[in-house]
Design an enzyme around this catalytic site. Structure first.
Site, PDB file in Angstrom:
ATOM      1  CB  CYS A 119     -20.754 -12.056   4.472  1.00 63.77           C
ATOM      2  SG  CYS A 119     -22.377 -12.811   4.331  1.00 63.77           S
ATOM      3  CG  HIS A 252     -17.867 -14.835   5.357  1.00 61.24           C
ATOM      4  ND1 HIS A 252     -18.638 -14.831   6.497  1.00 61.24           N
ATOM      5  CD2 HIS A 252     -18.719 -15.043   4.324  1.00 61.24           C
ATOM      6  CE1 HIS A 252     -19.890 -15.026   6.163  1.00 61.24           C
ATOM      7  NE2 HIS A 252     -19.976 -15.162   4.852  1.00 61.24           N
ATOM      8  CG  ASN A 282     -22.780 -17.244   5.858  1.00 60.24           C
ATOM      9  OD1 ASN A 282     -22.456 -16.324   6.609  1.00 60.24           O
ATOM     10  ND2 ASN A 282     -22.797 -17.131   4.550  1.00 60.24           N
TER      11      ASN A 282
HETATM   12  N1  ACO Z   1     -30.836 -29.911  -0.199  1.00 62.17           N
HETATM   13  C1  ACO Z   1     -30.894 -30.776  -1.200  1.00 62.17           C
HETATM   14  N2  ACO Z   1     -30.716 -30.434  -2.487  1.00 62.17           N
HETATM   15  C2  ACO Z   1     -30.468 -29.156  -2.759  1.00 62.17           C
HETATM   16  C3  ACO Z   1     -30.407 -28.169  -1.748  1.00 62.17           C
HETATM   17  C4  ACO Z   1     -30.598 -28.599  -0.424  1.00 62.17           C
HETATM   18  N3  ACO Z   1     -30.542 -27.745   0.625  1.00 62.17           N
HETATM   19  N4  ACO Z   1     -30.153 -26.991  -2.323  1.00 62.17           N
HETATM   20  C5  ACO Z   1     -30.063 -27.193  -3.639  1.00 62.17           C
HETATM   21  N5  ACO Z   1     -30.254 -28.490  -3.901  1.00 62.17           N
HETATM   22  C6  ACO Z   1     -30.239 -29.157  -5.211  1.00 62.17           C
HETATM   23  C7  ACO Z   1     -30.606 -28.234  -6.329  1.00 62.17           C
HETATM   24  O1  ACO Z   1     -32.003 -28.148  -6.471  1.00 62.17           O
HETATM   25  C8  ACO Z   1     -29.946 -28.916  -7.495  1.00 62.17           C
HETATM   26  O2  ACO Z   1     -30.763 -29.977  -7.910  1.00 62.17           O
HETATM   27  P1  ACO Z   1     -30.915 -30.323  -9.463  1.00 62.17           P
HETATM   28  O3  ACO Z   1     -29.533 -30.679  -9.927  1.00 62.17           O
HETATM   29  O4  ACO Z   1     -31.885 -31.454  -9.453  1.00 62.17           O
HETATM   30  O5  ACO Z   1     -31.423 -29.079 -10.105  1.00 62.17           O
HETATM   31  C9  ACO Z   1     -28.679 -29.509  -6.888  1.00 62.17           C
HETATM   32  O6  ACO Z   1     -28.897 -29.563  -5.476  1.00 62.17           O
HETATM   33  C10 ACO Z   1     -27.442 -28.691  -7.156  1.00 62.17           C
HETATM   34  O7  ACO Z   1     -27.714 -27.333  -6.890  1.00 62.17           O
HETATM   35  P2  ACO Z   1     -26.628 -26.232  -7.081  1.00 62.17           P
HETATM   36  O8  ACO Z   1     -27.212 -24.900  -6.741  1.00 62.17           O
HETATM   37  O9  ACO Z   1     -25.992 -26.413  -8.408  1.00 62.17           O
HETATM   38  O10 ACO Z   1     -25.586 -26.671  -5.946  1.00 62.17           O
HETATM   39  P3  ACO Z   1     -24.143 -26.145  -5.702  1.00 62.17           P
HETATM   40  O11 ACO Z   1     -23.184 -27.255  -5.768  1.00 62.17           O
HETATM   41  O12 ACO Z   1     -23.849 -24.902  -6.487  1.00 62.17           O
HETATM   42  O13 ACO Z   1     -24.226 -25.757  -4.176  1.00 62.17           O
HETATM   43  C11 ACO Z   1     -24.330 -23.810  -2.807  1.00 62.17           C
HETATM   44  C12 ACO Z   1     -25.097 -24.712  -3.771  1.00 62.17           C
HETATM   45  C13 ACO Z   1     -23.938 -24.613  -1.587  1.00 62.17           C
HETATM   46  C14 ACO Z   1     -25.236 -22.646  -2.381  1.00 62.17           C
HETATM   47  C15 ACO Z   1     -23.089 -23.300  -3.533  1.00 62.17           C
HETATM   48  O14 ACO Z   1     -23.425 -22.707  -4.756  1.00 62.17           O
HETATM   49  C16 ACO Z   1     -22.325 -22.326  -2.729  1.00 62.17           C
HETATM   50  O15 ACO Z   1     -21.731 -22.675  -1.733  1.00 62.17           O
HETATM   51  N6  ACO Z   1     -22.303 -21.065  -3.143  1.00 62.17           N
HETATM   52  C17 ACO Z   1     -21.637 -20.053  -2.375  1.00 62.17           C
HETATM   53  C18 ACO Z   1     -22.666 -19.241  -1.786  1.00 62.17           C
HETATM   54  C19 ACO Z   1     -22.539 -19.059  -0.328  1.00 62.17           C
HETATM   55  O16 ACO Z   1     -21.851 -19.720   0.408  1.00 62.17           O
HETATM   56  N7  ACO Z   1     -23.268 -18.054   0.063  1.00 62.17           N
HETATM   57  C20 ACO Z   1     -23.320 -17.687   1.390  1.00 62.17           C
HETATM   58  C21 ACO Z   1     -23.688 -16.286   1.432  1.00 62.17           C
HETATM   59  S1  ACO Z   1     -22.571 -15.331   0.567  1.00 62.17           S
HETATM   60  C22 ACO Z   1     -21.372 -15.148   1.453  1.00 62.17           C
HETATM   61  O17 ACO Z   1     -21.464 -15.327   2.637  1.00 62.17           O
HETATM   62  C23 ACO Z   1     -20.176 -14.760   0.780  1.00 62.17           C
END
Ligand code: ACO
Length: 325
Positions: A119, A252, A282
């Site tokens: 990215c 990004h 993304n």
């Molecule tokens: N739909 C519904 N529920 C979901 C989904 C979904 N798509 N995905 C995860 N969940 C659930 C999980 O199972 C979890 O459930 P649980 O509490 O019962 O176990 C709950 O939601 C919370 O999951 P987390 O992983 O803790 O959610 P978080 O708030 O961390 O959000 C996310 C996840 C959006 C990926 C976040 O961590 C994030 O934005 N990280 C940055 C990563 C990113 O943007 N990467 C892109 C690529 S890297 C880059 O481009 C730099």
């Protein structure tokens, strides 16, 4: 007289198939994967993404974006002497997608190569093209970010497959007596390879390992916010500018919460941040040039504006480019 590089045209392209969160959720539900528009919007800010048809490659998306950037710059394809394509979803193992694009454009003869920084790829590619123009190694460069991330998504993993989309963005970068690009700052820390990767590779005619995207979302989130601030501060310091001089932050487009945190750390209001993640998801290396082109064409970004471009991604890689548009 010192040589600088300047963006003289921007372009972008999104494949026509556009899925809302609800449409994606309905498709995923057929395979027993549960998600919702509400969850995706609240955690990421994403509302739509575009997916390319199976026979469409990164070079096809890149071709549309490149033609549009060339037209905006008023530059003929045969005058381009450098093509850099940032992609993690190349058409082939080799040759580079840049060589394939060069042929499709009819721009044969100059240097052409790919940059693989996930990215952060576009920011890396732009910094490399700027260096080559400054040294006189190139005069007119095409810098492209192009991705078909839908090919490497695990549609059984709801924590990743809802985040990404396909697309391409491009800029024409030309030698100039006036800047242009003021400063760039690139970094990587390979100890974080495992938090965001596609760990498979081709061997003996088969894929060894897993060819689908794996991510530790929370680890990525924490690292991203810190490095985006430090890279922004580094290019401001190198060019003697202040946070308040920035007209537009074009980060990004991974997640609205990462963008909000970065803007807050840089004391910038969200009204100075270009946001397209809601419309594109993304798109990895394509996200910054897609956002830039969309802001140029909508009239948000104007000639003379000071732009802060920032990328962060797998590797772990990160970087920033500060430029006068
Ligand atoms: N739909 C519904 N529920 C979901 C989904 C979904 N798509 N995905 C995860 N969940 C659930 C999980 O199972 C979890 O459930 P649980 O509490 O019962 O176990 C709950 O939601 C919370 O999951 P987390 O992983 O803790 O959610 P978080 O708030 O961390 O959000 C996310 C996840 C959006 C990926 C976040 O961590 C994030 O934005 N990280 C940055 C990563 C990113 O943007 N990467 C892109 C690529 S890297 C880059 O481009 C730099």
């Amino acid at each position: 007289m010192r040589r600088y590089s300047r963006i003289t045209g921007t372009g972008s392209y999104l494949p026509p198939r556009r899925l809302s969160n609800a449409e994606l959720a309905a498709e995923l539900a057929e395979n027993g994967v549960e998600t919702s528009d509400e969850w995706i919007v609240e955690r990421t800010g994403i509302r739509f993404r575009h997916f390319a048809e199976p026979d469409v490659c990164s070079s096809d998306l890149a071709l549309h974006a490149a033609r549009s950037a060339l037209q905006a710059a008023g530059v003929a394809a045969h005058d381009i002497d450098l093509i850099i394509v940032a992609t993690s979803t190349p058409d082939m193992v080799f040759p580079s997608t840049a060589c394939i694009l060069q042929h499709k454009l009819g721009a044969n003869g100059g240097a052409a190569f790919d940059v693989q920084a996930v990215c952060s790829g576009f920011v890396y590619a732009l910094a490399v093209a700027d260096s080559m123009i400054q040294t006189g190694a190139a005069n007119k460069a095409l810098v492209v970010g192009a991705e078909v991330f839908s090919r490497i998504l695990d549609f059984k993993d709801r924590t990743t497959c809802v985040l990404f989309g396909d697309g391409a963005g491009a800029v024409v970068l030309e030698a100039s007596d006036t800047p242009g690009i003021l400063a760039s700052d690139l970094h990587a820390d390979g100890k974080h390879v495992g938090i965001l990767c596609v760990p498979g590779h081709v061997s003996g005619g088969a894929v060894l390992g897993d060819p689908l995207l794996k991510m530790d979302g929370q680890a990525v989130f924490k690292l991203a916010v810190g490095v985006l601030e430090s890279a922004a501060r580094a290019v401001l310091a190198k060019s003697g500018k202040r946070e308040s001089d920035i007209d537009w932050l074009i980060p990004h487009q991974a997640n609205i919460r990462i963008m909000q945190s970065t803007a807050k750390k840089l004391r910038l209001p969200m009204s100075k941040v270009v946001v397209t993640v809601d419309q594109h998801g993304n798109t990895s290396a394509a996200s910054i040039p897609l956002a830039l082109d969309s802001a140029v064409r909508s009239g948000q970004v104007k000639r003379g504006d000071l732009l802060m471009l920032e990328g962060v991604g797998g590797g772990f890689t990160w970087g920033a480019v500060l430029l006068n548009f």
